[in-house]
Design a protein around this motif. Sequence first.
Motif, PDB file in Angstrom:
ATOM      1  N   PRO A 171      -1.093   9.183 -14.101  1.00 51.09           N
ATOM      2  CA  PRO A 171       0.035  10.507 -14.474  1.00 51.09           C
ATOM      3  C   PRO A 171       1.260  10.671 -14.240  1.00 51.09           C
ATOM      4  O   PRO A 171       2.100  11.117 -14.782  1.00 51.09           O
ATOM      5  N   ARG A 172       1.686   9.742 -13.193  1.00 53.94           N
ATOM      6  CA  ARG A 172       2.922   9.901 -12.572  1.00 53.94           C
ATOM      7  C   ARG A 172       3.668   8.530 -13.086  1.00 53.94           C
ATOM      8  O   ARG A 172       4.987   8.345 -12.933  1.00 53.94           O
ATOM      9  N   LEU A 173       3.288   7.648 -13.735  1.00 57.00           N
ATOM     10  CA  LEU A 173       3.800   6.730 -14.320  1.00 57.00           C
ATOM     11  C   LEU A 173       4.722   7.092 -15.354  1.00 57.00           C
ATOM     12  O   LEU A 173       4.005   7.286 -16.549  1.00 57.00           O
ATOM     13  N   ALA A 174       6.180   6.495 -15.447  1.00 57.05           N
ATOM     14  CA  ALA A 174       7.029   7.050 -16.086  1.00 57.05           C
ATOM     15  C   ALA A 174       7.877   5.935 -17.019  1.00 57.05           C
ATOM     16  O   ALA A 174       8.204   6.158 -18.022  1.00 57.05           O
ATOM     17  N   ALA A 175       7.737   4.754 -16.412  1.00 60.87           N
ATOM     18  CA  ALA A 175       8.382   3.607 -16.850  1.00 60.87           C
ATOM     19  C   ALA A 175       7.809   2.392 -16.263  1.00 60.87           C
ATOM     20  O   ALA A 175       7.278   2.291 -15.065  1.00 60.87           O
ATOM     21  N   VAL A 176       7.882   1.136 -17.166  1.00 62.43           N
ATOM     22  CA  VAL A 176       7.571  -0.181 -16.442  1.00 62.43           C
ATOM     23  C   VAL A 176       8.682  -1.014 -17.008  1.00 62.43           C
ATOM     24  O   VAL A 176       9.155  -1.101 -18.317  1.00 62.43           O
ATOM     25  N   TYR A 177       9.439  -1.733 -16.235  1.00 61.64           N
ATOM     26  CA  TYR A 177      10.500  -2.851 -16.327  1.00 61.64           C
ATOM     27  C   TYR A 177       9.866  -4.164 -16.342  1.00 61.64           C
ATOM     28  O   TYR A 177       9.530  -4.563 -15.156  1.00 61.64           O
ATOM     29  N   LEU A 178       9.902  -5.037 -17.520  1.00 61.45           N
ATOM     30  CA  LEU A 178       9.543  -6.329 -17.437  1.00 61.45           C
ATOM     31  C   LEU A 178      10.570  -7.337 -18.059  1.00 61.45           C
ATOM     32  O   LEU A 178      11.370  -6.802 -18.674  1.00 61.45           O
ATOM     33  N   CYS A 179      10.622  -8.398 -17.299  1.00 58.77           N
ATOM     34  CA  CYS A 179      11.623  -9.453 -17.983  1.00 58.77           C
ATOM     35  C   CYS A 179      11.448  -9.774 -19.298  1.00 58.77           C
ATOM     36  O   CYS A 179      12.333 -10.309 -19.930  1.00 58.77           O
ATOM     37  N   ALA A 180      10.347 -10.064 -19.580  1.00 58.48           N
ATOM     38  CA  ALA A 180       9.749 -10.347 -20.948  1.00 58.48           C
ATOM     39  C   ALA A 180       8.805  -9.281 -21.464  1.00 58.48           C
ATOM     40  O   ALA A 180       7.459  -9.656 -21.864  1.00 58.48           O
TER      41      ALA A 180
END
Length: 370
Positions: A171-180
């Motif tokens: 519920p606290r997860l707001a973003a995920v950054y991946l190189c691909a």
Amino acid sequence: MSLTNAIVAGTPWQLMGAVTLVERVPGFSLQNTDLYLRMAFSGSREVAGRLAKMGFFRHVFTIGTSSEESLDARGSVRPGVPSPEDASVAIAAQIEAGDNSFGMAQRHSDGIDSLRRWLLDSYERVLCTYPYDTAIDLLACSPDAVLELFDDGLGSYVGDILGPFSLSLAPRLAAVYLCAPELSHNDLQVVPKKLPISFDDAELVGDLCRIFSVDSRELSIYHGWHIVYLTQPTDGMARREVLDEQVAGILLQHADDVVVRPHPRDARNHHAGLTYDMSSIPWELACMFGIVSDDSMLIAECSTAQLTPRLLVGVQPRLVFLSEVLASESPSDLLSKERELAGIIGSMYAEPSRVFTPANVEELTRVLES
């Protein structure tokens, strides 16, 4: 000025991602971001010292002992999320004393009120690649902070890397950054964003090379060699010791064409007759210097490092996964996961025939001789 971002990193690749976030993603800067660097890889203390001097983050806190002993890769995963008070106790005393080094496993009773004034609720975002105990404690200290994940390698592209903490942290997860992000198969309920790490970015690459004190001359051992064996730490699994002995015996027959790249946490003795890459250059940066091409062969049980050239450089070396060689000695859940990962990596290749999964040492020998 209040603090807004906390980034937790524990491997060279994670640190590279943290630097990319601060330098290339809006909302991050050295003025508003603290780094919590876990002493979990070779040379991490020297790297932390260079980071502090170079000013890439507002503060650089080192997590671990004052000795050279490294932390476990994933930290001590607790059965539940601690209360803010417990988390405060974990990190109070040395911050109170103005020390940039503290151990999350220690428990102190001094300085709690000061820590709460300084830290509690101060972070708006806590970023990590995996829910280390460090990240869990920081989230507990900042109950209103959101969680953001960034690239951890294979684990970020499949399944749910939050693991046993998913129910409480999702519920606290707001973003995920991946190189691909276009290659993601994960189960996280967030559309991944681009982590803009690029080896065409001369300024970023230059900074990374300074942080890790890269001397490309250390990579000269790769010139003219085609097979790279990527070891993995035992992590208490005797099967990996057995696998390493078997593979080394086969590679000795091709010793003039093999370089062994030890995992940063693999402290096992070297096999006489094989050439080892003992540089402190992160694998990802090493690949930038052209040590891997389409003509190369990368051998490992099942490693993120095998995917790195595809993700970051665009080349597709032949891949050999060793997970099936010890299938009879592997826990069923681990074998199932490794098979899934090998399949996903293979699906990212334009030519799946360049991916090999030998069933035994005899088949591995034939692959090497092909």
